[in-house]
Design a protein around this motif. Structure first.
Motif: not given
Length: 402
Positions: A67-78, A162-177
């Motif tokens: 569930v934590g990994v799924i939560l971290a994948i939150s690409r915005p729909v603009t 500007r979307g740079e290194n978004v994978i690092i942000d996702r890993i951080t949020r995945a761990l906290l989630s």
């Protein structure tokens, strides 16, 4: 304000219509039948396994991880488009209203998957833990809060960086989630709240950075284009998407397959079709995905009749879709300049499908070993391949849309 709401509403309605237009081809009768049998078979085996599940099974960690990994994948729909980089510039100071609508839709469209997976896992929690019903359902509240924060954070991170290194942000949020859900499921609510507060602080710091920068239209437009292209590629496995052009890859590791084609004038179409199938991503990955699904179902589902039905349905889908894909191409080909019989291409497509359906049958055969009559799915695949190819319409002679 009203103009931005109208822009969002118009684009949202167009987007929903576009999705519905292609999804009606995805959820056809045979796919619905396959899904019913898969869900039923997996549900039955899941309920049977719960009866013997050990109390030491790490349910909290596994559920938290998924569930934590799924939560971290939150690409915005603009729903932003390329012209917006020019036409929406005068409204840039009010675009927060537009993005608010976009993020609300992003949240509601994505939170369901995480909640459904958690609800499916509730019987497991009841079987191997001592959590009360109230404590279990509190997990849903934490998931909703975490999803809201993840959506906000990913948007603000993409905006500010500007979307740079978004994978690092996702890993951080995945761990906290993951840690938040795990501590909530182990009744350590103090730690769970601390992790939530950390996410809130992280989001607040990103918002300060966002307020100082112009809107990264280029990044959000590219992100939206990639998102829609992924949907169109998925839909293209079930119906023709006119404005989608599949990518081509060499796949040199499969060059040995061409050696089975004799070097002669009669084999012109065979060589062309082999190369078309192997090098075109849409064709090749369609076969790979349906073969993998069929093999996985044969391996994990120990109910022979379900395996047979799924193998047959996917063999039918594979043959039908690849036949249409390889025969209905309207692109100009050099072989049309040469005096070769029109029937040669159909014969070549049939040879290619026979070969790769034999490979699919062999893979499913090995995955079925251990089941009663394990050889039956392979026979069904080969029979349905021949029957489907012979009975289905020839798209090169008929104006047929599926």
């Amino acid at each position: 304000m009203n103009s931005l709401y109208e822009v969002w509403s118009t684009r949202f309605n167009h987007y929903i219509n576009e999705v519905q237009k292609y999804m009606r081809y995805v959820f056809t009768g045979h796919l619905a039948l396959v899904l019913v049998f898969i869900v039923g078979a997996v549900g039955y085996q899941y309920s049977e396994w719960l009866k013997v599940a050990p109390n030491t099974f790490p349910a909290e960690w596994i559920i938290s991880l998924v569930v934590g990994v799924i939560l971290a994948i939150s690409r915005p729909v603009t729903l932003l488009r390329e012209p917006d980089q020019v036409y929406l510039l005068p409204l840039e100071s009010k675009m927060s209203l537009y993005f608010k609508k976009a993020l609300n839709y992003t949240f509601w469209s994505q939170v369901g998957l995480a909640v459904v997976i958690y609800i499916v896992a509730i019987p497991l929690l009841k079987a191997v833990t001592e959590l009360s019903t109230t404590e279990i359902w509190l997990g849903v509240l934490f998931i909703a809060i975490l999803k809201y924060l993840n959506v906000q954070i990913e948007f603000n991170y993409r905006y500010g960086n500007r979307g740079e290194n978004v994978i690092i942000d996702r890993i951080t949020r995945a761990l906290l989630s993951i840690l938040t859900i795990q501590t909530a499921l182990t009744i350590n609510y103090t730690l769970a709240i601390i992790f939530v507060v950390l996410l809130i602080v992280y989001n607040t710091s990103l918002k300060k950075k966002v307020n100082k920068q112009p809107i990264p239209y280029e990044h959000f437009v590219k992100l939206e284009q990639n998102r829609m292209m992924a949907f169109y590629r998925f839909a293209n496995y079930f119906t023709d998407v006119p404005h989608l052009k599949g990518s081509i890859k060499h796949r040199s590791w499969l060059n040995f397959v061409y050696n089975i084609v004799p070097f002669s004038k009669k084999s012109t179409q065979s060589y062309l079709v082999y190369r078309t199938f192997i090098r075109t991503d849409d064709h090749f990955y369609l076969w790979v995905r349906l073969t993998v699904i069929s093999g996985v179902i044969a391996f994990i589902v120990n109910i022979p009749i379900v395996t047979w039905i799924v193998a047959g349905a996917l063999a039918f889908a594979t043959t039908l879709q690849l036949k249409y894909a390889l025969l209905s191409s309207k692109d100009f080909r050099m072989d049309r300049l040469y005096p070769v019989k029109e029937s040669q291409r159909k014969e070549a497509v049939q040879k290619v499908l026979r070969l790769f359906m034999v490979v699919q049958a062999i893979i499913v055969l090995f995955c079925s070993i251990g089941q009663p009559l394990f050889f039956v799915p392979a026979i069904i695949i080969l029979l349905l391949n021949e029957i489907t190819f012979r009975v289905s319409k020839d798209p090169s002679k008929h104006d047929y849309s599926y």
